[in-house]
Design a protein around this motif. Structure first.
Motif, PDB file in Angstrom:
ATOM      1  N   THR A  79       0.948  -1.151   0.000  1.00 59.24           N
ATOM      2  CA  THR A  79       0.128   0.051  -0.014  1.00 59.24           C
ATOM      3  C   THR A  79       0.838   1.209  -0.041  1.00 59.24           C
ATOM      4  O   THR A  79       1.944   1.241   0.406  1.00 59.24           O
ATOM      5  N   ILE A  80       0.207   2.439  -0.459  1.00 57.83           N
ATOM      6  CA  ILE A  80       1.115   3.794  -0.393  1.00 57.83           C
ATOM      7  C   ILE A  80       1.564   3.993   0.914  1.00 57.83           C
ATOM      8  O   ILE A  80       2.237   4.920   1.133  1.00 57.83           O
ATOM      9  N   ALA A  81       0.873   3.426   2.007  1.00 64.65           N
ATOM     10  CA  ALA A  81       1.503   3.558   3.156  1.00 64.65           C
ATOM     11  C   ALA A  81       2.905   3.114   3.762  1.00 64.65           C
ATOM     12  O   ALA A  81       3.331   3.635   4.519  1.00 64.65           O
ATOM     13  N   GLY A  82       3.340   2.398   2.617  1.00 67.01           N
ATOM     14  CA  GLY A  82       4.502   1.885   2.961  1.00 67.01           C
ATOM     15  C   GLY A  82       4.674   0.419   3.608  1.00 67.01           C
ATOM     16  O   GLY A  82       5.767   0.280   3.885  1.00 67.01           O
ATOM     17  N   ARG A 111       6.379   8.547  -9.527  1.00 67.12           N
ATOM     18  CA  ARG A 111       6.413   9.732  -8.346  1.00 67.12           C
ATOM     19  C   ARG A 111       5.156  10.167  -8.769  1.00 67.12           C
ATOM     20  O   ARG A 111       4.782  11.064  -9.950  1.00 67.12           O
ATOM     21  N   THR A 112       4.093  10.332  -7.994  1.00 67.99           N
ATOM     22  CA  THR A 112       3.017  11.316  -8.240  1.00 67.99           C
ATOM     23  C   THR A 112       2.953  11.908  -6.600  1.00 67.99           C
ATOM     24  O   THR A 112       3.560  11.973  -5.841  1.00 67.99           O
ATOM     25  N   ALA A 113       1.593  12.678  -6.442  1.00 66.99           N
ATOM     26  CA  ALA A 113       1.357  13.386  -5.421  1.00 66.99           C
ATOM     27  C   ALA A 113       1.197  12.429  -3.969  1.00 66.99           C
ATOM     28  O   ALA A 113       1.676  12.989  -2.933  1.00 66.99           O
ATOM     29  N   ASP A 116       5.908   7.991  -3.871  1.00 69.15           N
ATOM     30  CA  ASP A 116       7.404   8.593  -3.858  1.00 69.15           C
ATOM     31  C   ASP A 116       8.083   7.119  -3.824  1.00 69.15           C
ATOM     32  O   ASP A 116       8.280   6.370  -2.987  1.00 69.15           O
ATOM     33  N   ARG A 118      11.208   6.351  -4.125  1.00 74.08           N
ATOM     34  CA  ARG A 118      12.301   6.290  -3.338  1.00 74.08           C
ATOM     35  C   ARG A 118      11.991   5.914  -1.807  1.00 74.08           C
ATOM     36  O   ARG A 118      12.512   5.142  -1.132  1.00 74.08           O
ATOM     37  N   TYR A 119      10.973   6.770  -1.302  1.00 68.40           N
ATOM     38  CA  TYR A 119      10.634   6.646   0.012  1.00 68.40           C
ATOM     39  C   TYR A 119      10.009   5.120   0.432  1.00 68.40           C
ATOM     40  O   TYR A 119      10.290   4.373   1.077  1.00 68.40           O
ATOM     41  N   LEU A 120       9.025   4.686  -0.889  1.00 65.90           N
ATOM     42  CA  LEU A 120       8.641   3.442  -0.629  1.00 65.90           C
ATOM     43  C   LEU A 120       9.433   2.431  -0.598  1.00 65.90           C
ATOM     44  O   LEU A 120       9.373   1.397   0.105  1.00 65.90           O
ATOM     45  N   GLY A 214      -3.698   2.213  -3.345  1.00 66.93           N
ATOM     46  CA  GLY A 214      -3.694   3.549  -3.305  1.00 66.93           C
ATOM     47  C   GLY A 214      -4.998   4.229  -2.598  1.00 66.93           C
ATOM     48  O   GLY A 214      -5.784   3.387  -2.376  1.00 66.93           O
TER      49      GLY A 214
END
Ligand SMILES: Cc1cc2nc3c(=O)[nH]c(=O)nc-3n(C[C@H](O)[C@H](O)[C@H](O)COP(=O)(O)OP(=O)(O)OC[C@H]3O[C@@H](n4cnc5c(N)ncnc54)[C@H](O)[C@@H]3O)c2cc1C
Ligand SMILES: Cc1cc2nc3c(=O)[nH]c(=O)nc-3n(C[C@H](O)[C@H](O)[C@H](O)COP(=O)(O)OP(=O)(O)OC[C@H]3O[C@@H](n4cnc5c(N)ncnc54)[C@H](O)[C@@H]3O)c2cc1C
Lengths: 387, 352
Positions: A79-82, A111-113, A116, A118-120, A214
């Motif tokens: 999930t986008i929460a990582g 990369r969208t709003a 990310d 890199r972070y994920l 997402g």
């Protein structure tokens, strides 16, 4: 004799009810109204089959197989929460981590709003057992203005074959440059507004490619497409537009009123969703009657359509909410991410008290906490419609 | 002192201590062994209801049922109605608006602005005023003046309490306090408060030029300049130099990624809630549905927190905001609230 059945609502419950009734030989049609929970939801299947829930029946399986792009099997999603989470099935567009080869990293791209790479990649590496890499080829936006688009807008671009091939080329170059062995590719919610885009990309890449879970409503768009194809395949007539009224006559027939049409049927299946589907409306007295301070602030629900029949509503928790002058204050009700489903979600038409000729399925009956639950509820009511 | 973040306790020594803890003033004074009556206030709870847009271009006043003056006012991107003023005896650390306070305000405003009943409320604010103590008068008749108490008379040399006052008069109040300290610390030095612009207020920034420079929308740039003044240029540098930093994270307000990074790096923001207070992230019509998770990730990245800490922050902000919305929940809002929670369950895997 075949019953004439009208299913109201085109979410997963309504679809399942119509397809099941059709399979059982009913003369069935379906009314597709405004957007509901399905349309808005990430549309993943969830924990519903957990524990002692029974496996899908033969009829449920055959109805489910009408839908393109959905699978039922235990899986792990990202999930986008990582973090990762389990599910009992999925929209095929979502990347299933459990289906990937053990060796090899997952490439995270884009990369969208809300996404990310890199972070994920770092977060997933820390929260799951697998390794993740953010690929250097980060571009999924082809033109500068696409940087300001939301995921659903971008997703519509990838319905186009040429654009998908462009993405495959960029991805291929990135993977080639990478020194890590790649087992799969994770992208934002951009893999098409129609089912099948992830499968096509995976075939081009010869690697499983899929989306993250997402907050975009592209999975909802994909459901609508899959549903419409399935209804056509099953030859179930469709009427577009909102149902405005449901009237019962003493003869046992049911009259269903649309803006420009009246249908006269022997059974209706109300599958209009809960309060997100807009089948039910929450009408707290303190807002509507602020001019005339009422003596009690009983919160009420009402159907979003007009009806001459008493359609009792059960709403555990919130309906009996007293005001603080007369009892427990409203504000002590907490909405929480750890607690049980919110009282709002549990509200629905009380099936025990329904008049003859009317059935209720899915979230409209308080049976829509998960997609799969709503699906099974639809199947059950679809076959009841013939009794 | 206990550091909120680390829970570490430390002792500091100072010649002067200024107690400027608002409604907590008497409690803080009591920490120093000063009787709370020496820094007495009469806590007055007040609430505002926030609407999803500007409902009017002007402030509108109305009389409430008890004859008090209440208002509807455009503020930032939203409109607010307010306010109540009631003696407060509850927990100062847990103040929330109640549905009855909301009804009181809506009823008053509806007399001159009937459509307030169907307008879309998106939240509430609740706070406690540190009104100067007086026994007898009703809340509205209490003085809004401010007062500096020198606790030398209570045997605490060098300890001062700042009591009462208004937001509107805070500079004057601070000036008086500084003057009092300066009398001892640097006698003869003239006050310069009235000559120094507030940080960011040094000159006027053209938001449209800034929008072009950082390739963002004019609305985002205008809001940036409104909030930060000349410091918007520093945020512009981040937006230009760091990849994708001009991405709009909170589309309601709007707030860019660069601004979040800036307030964490430069303004001491340590959580989503801190970022929200500085930028209004998550306070718009969607209630933080689209930006909370991403903002928590940026905060975590800047502060080198783990993904779990990032998620905990997002959840905390999210639940706290939902709490401020509960007393104003109406038909549309209830629908959105469910949508909101379902979405988060889906992301966090918390659906049962
Ligand atoms: C944001 C969100 C995320 C979710 N995530 C997940 C998840 O990850 N996993 C999971 O298992 N479940 C998830 N769910 C739950 C799942 O989506 C629902 O349980 C399910 O969609 C309910 O299906 P339904 O058919 O009963 O209702 P709906 O999907 O709401 O369908 C009702 C339909 O009826 C229509 N309708 C309403 N009134 C009328 C009318 N008067 N006339 C004609 N049509 C009408 C509506 O337009 C709508 O299309 C999520 C839900 C939401 C809202
Ligand atoms: C609903 C409402 C509407 C209002 N409207 C207006 C208006 O329109 N115009 C106007 O001029 N004024 C208005 N006011 C009044 C104004 O907000 C207050 O007078 C002003 O904010 C007081 O500022 P302060 O710095 O004294 O206290 P506060 O702003 O309360 O600050 C005190 C700080 O001390 C901190 N603190 C407490 N205990 C400790 C401790 N032990 N250690 C460290 N820190 C501690 C608290 O966390 C807090 O941040 C309104 C107030 C309310 C509630």
């Amino acid at each position: 004799m075949s019953a004439t059945v009208l299913v109201i609502g085109g979410g997963i419950a309504g679809f399942a009810a119509a397809a099941t009734a059709k399979e059982a030989g009913a003369d069935v049609s379906i009314a597709l109204g405004r957007a509901g929970a399905t349309f808005l939801s990430p549309g993943v299947l969830d924990f519903a089959q957990r524990g002692d829930a029974s496996p899908l029946t033969q009829i449920e399986k055959s109805v489910f197989s009408l839908l393109d792009g959905y699978v039922i099997e235990p899986t792990e999603l990202l999930t986008i929460a990582g973090t990762s989470r389990t599910a009992d099935g999925r929209d095929e567009t979502l990347l299933s981590v459990s289906a990937l080869q053990e060796d090899g990293a997952v490439a995270v791209i884009g990369r969208t709003a809300s996404f990310d790479s890199r972070y994920l990649a770092k977060a997933f590496s820390a929260t799951t057992k697998r390794s993740f890499v953010a690929l250097a080829c980060d571009a999924i936006q082809r033109y500068a203005d696409e940087r300001h688009w939301n995921d659903a807008e971008l997703a519509s671009r990838f319905d186009e074959e040429e654009r998908l091939a462009w993405l495959a080329r960029i991805l291929g170059e990135g993977i080639q440059r990478s020194t890590t062995k790649i087992a799969g590719v994770l992208l934002p919610n951009i893999l098409g507004t129609k089912p099948g885009v992830a499968a096509r990309l995976s075939a081009m890449m010869k690697l499983p490619c899929g989306e993250v879970v997402g907050t975009s409503n592209t999975p909802g768009f994909r459901f609508l497409e899959a549903r419409d194809r399935a209804l056509a395949r099953a030859a179930i007539p469709v009427r577009r537009g909102d149902v405005e009224g449901i009237d019962f006559s003493s003869s046992g027939r049911v009259r269903v009123t649309f803006a420009d049409h009246v249908a006269d049927v022997s059974r209706v299946v109300v599958a209009t969703g809960g309060i997100v589907g807009d089948g039910l409306r929450y009408v707290p007295s303190e807002i509507e009657s602020a001019g005339a301070l009422p003596l009690s602030s009983r919160a009420t629900f009402e159907p979003s359509f007009r009806t001459n029949a008493p359609l009792p509503i059960i709403a555990p928790g919130i309906a009996d909410r007293p005001s603080s002058l007369f009892g427990e204050p409203a504000e002590t009700f907490r909405l929480s991410l750890t607690a049980k489903p919110s009282p709002f979600l549990r509200a629905g038409f009380d099936r025990r008290a329904l008049p003859r000729g009317i059935l209720v399925a899915g979230a409209a009956a308080g049976e829509g906490t998960t997609w799969l639950e709503a699906f099974r509820s639809g199947c059950a009511q679809g076959s009841n419609a013939l009794i | 002192m206990r550091e909120a973040e680390t829970n570490a306790r430390r002792r500091y020594r100072a010649r002067y201590v200024v107690n400027a803890t608002g409604a907590w003033g008497p409690l803080t004074a009591a920490f120093g062994g000063i009787h709370s009556k020496a820094a007495r206030i009469r806590p007055g709870k007040g609430i505002h209801v926030v609407y999803d847009r500007r409902l009017s271009n002007y402030a509108i006043v109305a009389d409430s049922i008890d004859g008090r003056r209440v208002f509807l006012e455009p503020w930032q991107n939203v409109s607010i109605i307010g306010t109540t003023d009631d003696d407060y005896f509850g927990n100062l650390d847990d103040v929330t608006a109640t549905s009855e306070e909301v009804r009181y305000l809506v009823q008053g405003i509806a007399r001159v602005f009937p459509s307030i009943r169907t307008a879309r409320a998106i939240g509430t604010y609740a706070g406690v005023r540190p009104t100067i103590y007086d026994y007898g008068p009703d809340e509205d008749s209490l003085s809004r003046e401010h007062l500096i108490v020198d606790h030398a008379v209570d045997g605490a040399e060098g300890v001062f309490s700042m009591l009462g006052g208004k937001l509107a008069s805070y500079r004057l109040f601070s000036q008086e306090m500084s003057d009092r300290l300066a009398r001892d610390l640097c006698p003869g030095v003239a006050c310069t408060t009235h000559e120094i612009p507030l940080p960011g207020g040094e000159k006027i920034i053209d938001p449209f030029r800034l929008a072009g420079e950082i390739e963002t929308t004019p609305i985002a740039a205008r809001r940036l300049v409104f909030r930060h003044g000349t410091r918007a240029n520093d945020i512009g540098v981040i937006a230009r130099e760091e990849s994708f930093a001009n991405t709009i994270v909170c589309p309601c307000e709007p707030v860019t990624e660069a601004e979040i990074r800036y307030v964490v790096r430069n303004e001491g923001a340590t959580s989503v809630a801190d970022v929200s207070r500085r930028t209004r992230l998550g306070l718009g019509a969607c209630g933080g549905m689209r930006c909370t998770v991403r903002c928590a990730q940026i905060v975590a990245e800047e502060r080198e927190l783990s993904p779990r800490e990032s998620i905990a922050q997002a959840k905390e902000f999210f639940e706290q905001q939902a709490r401020t919305r509960l007393p104003v929940i109406g038909t549309v809002q209830a629908r959105q609230e469910v949508l909101h929670f379902e979405q988060m369950h889906s992301l966090f895997g918390t659906r049962t």
